[in-house]
Scaffold this motif. Sequence first.
Motif, PDB file in Angstrom:
ATOM      1  N   LYS A  98      68.747  -5.420 -21.074  1.00  0.00           N
ATOM      2  CA  LYS A  98      68.823  -5.719 -19.822  1.00  0.00           C
ATOM      3  C   LYS A  98      67.696  -5.125 -19.013  1.00  0.00           C
ATOM      4  O   LYS A  98      67.142  -6.112 -17.924  1.00  0.00           O
ATOM      5  N   ILE A  99      67.392  -4.080 -19.310  1.00  0.00           N
ATOM      6  CA  ILE A  99      66.102  -3.659 -18.377  1.00  0.00           C
ATOM      7  C   ILE A  99      64.856  -4.184 -18.709  1.00  0.00           C
ATOM      8  O   ILE A  99      64.123  -4.899 -17.631  1.00  0.00           O
ATOM      9  N   GLN A 100      64.811  -4.713 -19.861  1.00  0.00           N
ATOM     10  CA  GLN A 100      63.479  -5.685 -20.247  1.00  0.00           C
ATOM     11  C   GLN A 100      63.516  -7.012 -19.702  1.00  0.00           C
ATOM     12  O   GLN A 100      62.796  -7.888 -19.388  1.00  0.00           O
ATOM     13  N   SER A 101      64.834  -7.569 -19.269  1.00  0.00           N
ATOM     14  CA  SER A 101      65.148  -9.004 -18.725  1.00  0.00           C
ATOM     15  C   SER A 101      64.965  -8.997 -17.264  1.00  0.00           C
ATOM     16  O   SER A 101      64.595  -9.934 -16.787  1.00  0.00           O
ATOM     17  N   MET A 120      64.215  -8.729 -27.010  1.00  0.00           N
ATOM     18  CA  MET A 120      63.935  -8.128 -28.192  1.00  0.00           C
ATOM     19  C   MET A 120      63.326  -6.992 -28.396  1.00  0.00           C
ATOM     20  O   MET A 120      62.370  -6.624 -27.583  1.00  0.00           O
ATOM     21  N   LEU A 121      63.787  -5.863 -29.206  1.00  0.00           N
ATOM     22  CA  LEU A 121      63.390  -4.753 -29.364  1.00  0.00           C
ATOM     23  C   LEU A 121      62.915  -4.556 -30.903  1.00  0.00           C
ATOM     24  O   LEU A 121      63.512  -5.242 -31.668  1.00  0.00           O
ATOM     25  N   ASP A 122      61.563  -4.137 -31.271  1.00  0.00           N
ATOM     26  CA  ASP A 122      61.176  -4.259 -32.692  1.00  0.00           C
ATOM     27  C   ASP A 122      62.135  -3.219 -33.451  1.00  0.00           C
ATOM     28  O   ASP A 122      62.199  -2.074 -32.972  1.00  0.00           O
ATOM     29  N   ALA A 123      62.193  -3.487 -34.651  1.00  0.00           N
ATOM     30  CA  ALA A 123      62.960  -2.585 -35.802  1.00  0.00           C
ATOM     31  C   ALA A 123      62.122  -2.242 -36.699  1.00  0.00           C
ATOM     32  O   ALA A 123      61.012  -1.885 -36.673  1.00  0.00           O
ATOM     33  N   ARG A 124      62.407  -2.893 -38.035  1.00  0.00           N
ATOM     34  CA  ARG A 124      61.348  -2.744 -39.230  1.00  0.00           C
ATOM     35  C   ARG A 124      61.463  -4.265 -39.801  1.00  0.00           C
ATOM     36  O   ARG A 124      62.595  -4.832 -39.798  1.00  0.00           O
ATOM     37  N   ARG A 125      60.460  -4.291 -40.464  1.00  0.00           N
ATOM     38  CA  ARG A 125      60.099  -5.403 -41.278  1.00  0.00           C
ATOM     39  C   ARG A 125      60.288  -6.718 -40.338  1.00  0.00           C
ATOM     40  O   ARG A 125      59.765  -6.613 -39.205  1.00  0.00           O
ATOM     41  N   ASP A 186      53.715  -9.128 -22.851  1.00  0.00           N
ATOM     42  CA  ASP A 186      53.535  -8.031 -22.335  1.00  0.00           C
ATOM     43  C   ASP A 186      54.863  -7.581 -21.432  1.00  0.00           C
ATOM     44  O   ASP A 186      54.637  -7.110 -20.328  1.00  0.00           O
ATOM     45  N   ILE A 187      56.018  -7.734 -22.151  1.00  0.00           N
ATOM     46  CA  ILE A 187      57.238  -7.215 -21.307  1.00  0.00           C
ATOM     47  C   ILE A 187      57.758  -6.148 -22.131  1.00  0.00           C
ATOM     48  O   ILE A 187      58.155  -6.232 -23.312  1.00  0.00           O
ATOM     49  N   LEU A 188      58.007  -5.021 -21.250  1.00  0.00           N
ATOM     50  CA  LEU A 188      58.257  -3.634 -21.783  1.00  0.00           C
ATOM     51  C   LEU A 188      59.516  -3.177 -21.061  1.00  0.00           C
ATOM     52  O   LEU A 188      59.656  -3.640 -19.876  1.00  0.00           O
ATOM     53  N   PRO A 189      60.390  -2.452 -21.702  1.00  0.00           N
ATOM     54  CA  PRO A 189      61.499  -1.711 -20.837  1.00  0.00           C
ATOM     55  C   PRO A 189      60.918  -0.743 -20.053  1.00  0.00           C
ATOM     56  O   PRO A 189      60.063   0.463 -20.605  1.00  0.00           O
TER      57      PRO A 189
END
Length: 230
Positions: A98-101, A120-125, A186-189
Amino acid sequence: MSCILHIETSATTCSVAVSQDGMNIFTKEERKGPQHATLLGVFVDEALSFVDNHAIPLEAVAVSCGPGSYTGLRIGVSMAKGLCYGRNLKLLGIPTLKIQSVPVLLYHDELPEDALICSMLDARRMEVYAAVYNRALEEIIPTQAVVIDQNTYVELLDKGPVYFFGEGAAKCKGVINHSNAHFIDDILPLAKNMGPLAEMALAKEEFQDVAYFEPFYLKEFIASKPKKLI
């Protein structure tokens, strides 16, 4: 007058902010991370010095509560708890996605009224942690681990535009090719974007138990299996 100190350490950026009645009056961030263990204490000390020097009484500490980096979240939440214990402050937990939004909803006027936003936040693969909201920030699909393929969110995309953003969205650009899929870079929390959400939580008295509060990452996602969405 409400004054809230904000802490965001869920990803690589370490950031701290102070808001008063919803307006930022102090911000500090470092995007060349992760350096949370080294920088967070310094940033918080500077924020507290600013507040104390201006004789502004703190009411609460808001902390990003996940999902996100295990280490980053633990550092941020531990700092927030310590401040709440030491200064007798209220604790607010704000979901990372929500912070990213917030900047997407505030600063991107091109979004149609019927648009959905996917944080979205990056996880793996090809995995991400993601949640889908409407423009009122109401949850359409709750936060979950997702494996990205060409059919991800296709049912939503068939109905209308969906805007993807966050570090996890970068890996989707070459995979989700639907005509209704749009990407915002370029959207970050960041702590400076936590103010509106923290003010709402404070007004609703959605306080966390300082003794038992844990990041969502630990409680909800560490043992979860990523899902394919169609």
